[in-house]
Design a protein around this motif. Structure first.
Motif, mmCIF file in Angstrom:
data_model
loop_
_atom_site.group_PDB
_atom_site.id
_atom_site.type_symbol
_atom_site.label_atom_id
_atom_site.label_comp_id
_atom_site.label_asym_id
_atom_site.label_seq_id
_atom_site.Cartn_x
_atom_site.Cartn_y
_atom_site.Cartn_z
ATOM 1 N N PRO A 163 0.835 -1.211 0.000
ATOM 2 C CA PRO A 163 0.000 0.000 0.000
ATOM 3 C C PRO A 163 0.865 1.255 0.000
ATOM 4 O O PRO A 163 1.980 1.266 0.533
ATOM 5 N N ARG A 164 0.348 2.320 -0.617
ATOM 6 C CA ARG A 164 1.103 3.561 -0.732
ATOM 7 C C ARG A 164 1.387 4.200 0.617
ATOM 8 O O ARG A 164 2.277 5.050 0.724
ATOM 9 N N GLU A 165 0.633 3.813 1.643
ATOM 10 C CA GLU A 165 0.859 4.397 2.967
ATOM 11 C C GLU A 165 2.197 3.955 3.558
ATOM 12 O O GLU A 165 2.754 4.623 4.421
ATOM 13 N N MET A 166 2.730 2.823 3.092
ATOM 14 C CA MET A 166 4.002 2.307 3.619
ATOM 15 C C MET A 166 5.157 2.927 2.834
ATOM 16 O O MET A 166 5.915 2.251 2.133
ATOM 17 N N GLN A 167 5.293 4.243 2.946
ATOM 18 C CA GLN A 167 6.253 4.985 2.137
ATOM 19 C C GLN A 167 7.697 4.569 2.430
ATOM 20 O O GLN A 167 8.515 4.447 1.514
#
Length: 552
Positions: free
Chosen positions: A427-431
């Motif tokens: 997911p993009r939240e796990m940058q």
């Protein structure tokens, strides 16, 4: 060995070579920035549809003057599946009833929404302007960004073929100077392009120069240095590409307007094209093309720059001819390139090497050309990627020293695919994790490319090494074109291009095992050496077994 004697008289690593390497280092740093410009000049900012309630300051009514911006946005723009404002659609009419709902979002039918018929509003917090905001390359036109990159790389492919031939016929220096000037003019004019089509055309012309700017600099460095010193110039040339990546990241962070950024990296090319006129043409090329007097003058000039004044009396046309007679005879009696087609094992090697080159190039270019897909801080990514490629080249040499060529390449290619595939479904939240995996993937791809360059040289016979290296470079250019072209598939699925970036190197990593191991093996000189390599290897193994049995 004849030319080495001449070069030793003129100076093999003196003031001339140091100044030459320094010039090409600076030129490559600037030129490499142009490959990655679309990471910043074509960055896609946050955007939404233009709506009258929010963006037409003359609009009034329905209490729009007393409502907050968030409330007006809520009644004007529908929400996507992540409960964020849609980027590509708006309500046909304000949905005032949504203001009376408390955290409930009823389904909105397609008939209640419409595309952004009046244009878009862009977030200017990261970039004041890009070509995306200038020509509205978003939503249905989002893939046009990849078209620009594809055309630039297509120009590189075509330019390498055309200018490569011209370099062999008319000389390295003149074509190098012309390509610097062509890139400077094309990318400067691109700033003032009135339409997107003209911009793409100018970027294509700029791309047709980049391949020769990098390759001719490497050729001139290697042809003006002794074999024991060539690694210095080659290593610094590859390091200049990494420095160029880091420099572009810093410039883009300081300059947020695409016109200014384009101009900043283009103007120095005009200066470099003027300075390149002071370069010395390759004496080796001059002599082997029967231009002995010009080659002798070039050697004398280099000797004078290196402080060897007495060498001018030794370096005469007769001395040059006597030392280069064997090379001149070999150039005239060189076997036909068509003989390669009648050598099945050599053809198999060339095909396998081509696919491996694609497997390393496609994910490498896919990562460095699409920084925005990996995270929001693309400036940091650009600098980190440059540093990682700088370090990974040395890691590849250490790996090959202990494990050999095939295992090193296969391992690096497998890691590239693994890192990209895993990163695709995070997911993009796990940058932070996405940044780490992308960085490791780029490092592995860079190491695979370095390992390949060594393996490739050791597999191709000396008599055809230059010609077949050009064929392999064409595969690399095709990979550079294919990388941005695959990104156009994002309209079908956002994950599809990245899955292909990941699967491709894994498959090519298996192809590596179709090639023989060359660690501690002598270099092949002729086609016969390649065709008889298996028999020789089998004979050597049998002799080793007999030796062990006898000793036992």
């Amino acid at each position: 060995m004849g030319f080495d004697v001449l070069l030793d008289q003129a100076g093999s690593l003196g003031r001339f070579q140091i100044l030459q390497i320094a010039f090409f280092f600076v030129a490559n740093v600037i030129a490499y920035c142009h490959i990655l410009l679309e990471n910043f000049t074509a960055a896609i900012p946050g955007h939404r549809c233009w709506v009258p309630l929010l963006d037409n300051h003359t609009a009034s009514g329905n209490d729009s003057d007393i409502l907050s911006q968030d409330a007006l946005l809520r009644v004007s723009i529908p929400l996507d599946s992540n409960l964020r404002p849609e980027k590509c659609r708006r309500f046909t009419h304000p949905q005032w009833q949504l203001l009376h709902l408390n955290r409930t979002f009823p389904n909105v039918s397609e008939s209640d929404t419409e595309p952004c018929v009046d244009g878009w509003v862009y977030d200017q917090s990261s970039f004041s302007s890009t070509i995306v905001t200038k020509w509205d390359l978003v939503c249905e036109s989002q893939s046009q960004k990849s078209v620009v990159q594809t055309l630039f790389m297509s120009g590189s492919l075509l330019g390498s073929l055309i200018f490569g031939y011209l370099s062999d016929r008319y000389g390295r220096k003149g074509i190098y100077t012309w390509c610097l000037l062509q890139m400077a003019i094309a990318d400067t004019c691109a700033i003032f392009a009135p339409t997107f089509i003209i911009f793409c055309t100018l970027r294509f012309l700029a791309g047709s120069s980049i391949g020769i700017i990098m390759s001719n600099s490497l050729i001139l460095i290697t042809e003006w240095t002794m074999p024991k010193s060539k690694h210095i110039g080659v290593t610094l040339t590859f390091c200049s590409f990494s420095i160029g990546q880091m420099l572009l990241g810093g410039l883009a962070f300081a300059i947020r307007d695409w016109h200014t950024l384009h101009l900043t990296v283009s103007i120095p090319l005009f200066v470099l094209s003027l300075l390149s006129r002071r370069l010395v043409e390759s004496a080796l090329w001059l002599v082997t093309t029967n231009r002995l007097e010009e080659g002798t003058k070039a050697l004398r000039r280099v000797a004078r720059i290196n402080g060897k004044e007495s060498a001018g009396e030794i370096l005469t046309v007769e001395f040059v001819r006597s030392n280069m007679q064997e090379e001149l005879d070999n150039a005239q009696n060189k076997p036909s390139t068509f003989q390669v087609l009648r050598a099945p094992k050599l053809c198999l090697r060339v095909c396998c090497l081509g696919f491996v080159r694609l497997g390393a190039t496609v994910p490498l270019m896919g990562l460095i050309l699409n920084l925005q897909e990996l995270g929001s801080n693309i400036f940091m990514f650009q600098v980190i990627f440059g540093a990682v490629t700088f370090i990974s080249r040395y890691s590849a040499y250490l790996m090959m020293k202990h494990t050999g060529r095939r295992i090193s390449q296969s391992l690096f290619l497998f890691l590239v695919g693994l890192f990209i595939v895993v990163n695709t479904f995070l997911p993009r939240e796990m940058q932070t994790l996405r940044a780490i995996l992308a960085t490791l993937g780029l490092g592995a791809a860079s190491a695979a490319t370095t390992a390949f360059s060594v393996h490739h040289i050791e597999l191709i016979p000396t008599m055809f090494r230059s010609t077949l290296s050009g064929v392999n470079n064409m595969f690399g250019r095709v990979g550079s074109v294919l990388a941005p072209l695959l990104m156009t598939l994002v309209v079908y699925s956002p994950h599809l291009p990245w899955i292909m970036y990941g699967v491709f190197p894994i498959l090519c990593g298996l192809i590596v095992f179709c090639l023989p191991e060359t660690k501690n093996q002598p270099l092949p000189n002729t086609i016969q050496d390649v065709e008889n390599a298996t028999k020789k290897l089998r004979r050597v193994k049998q002799e080793d077994i007999c030796m062990k049995v006898t000793q036992f």
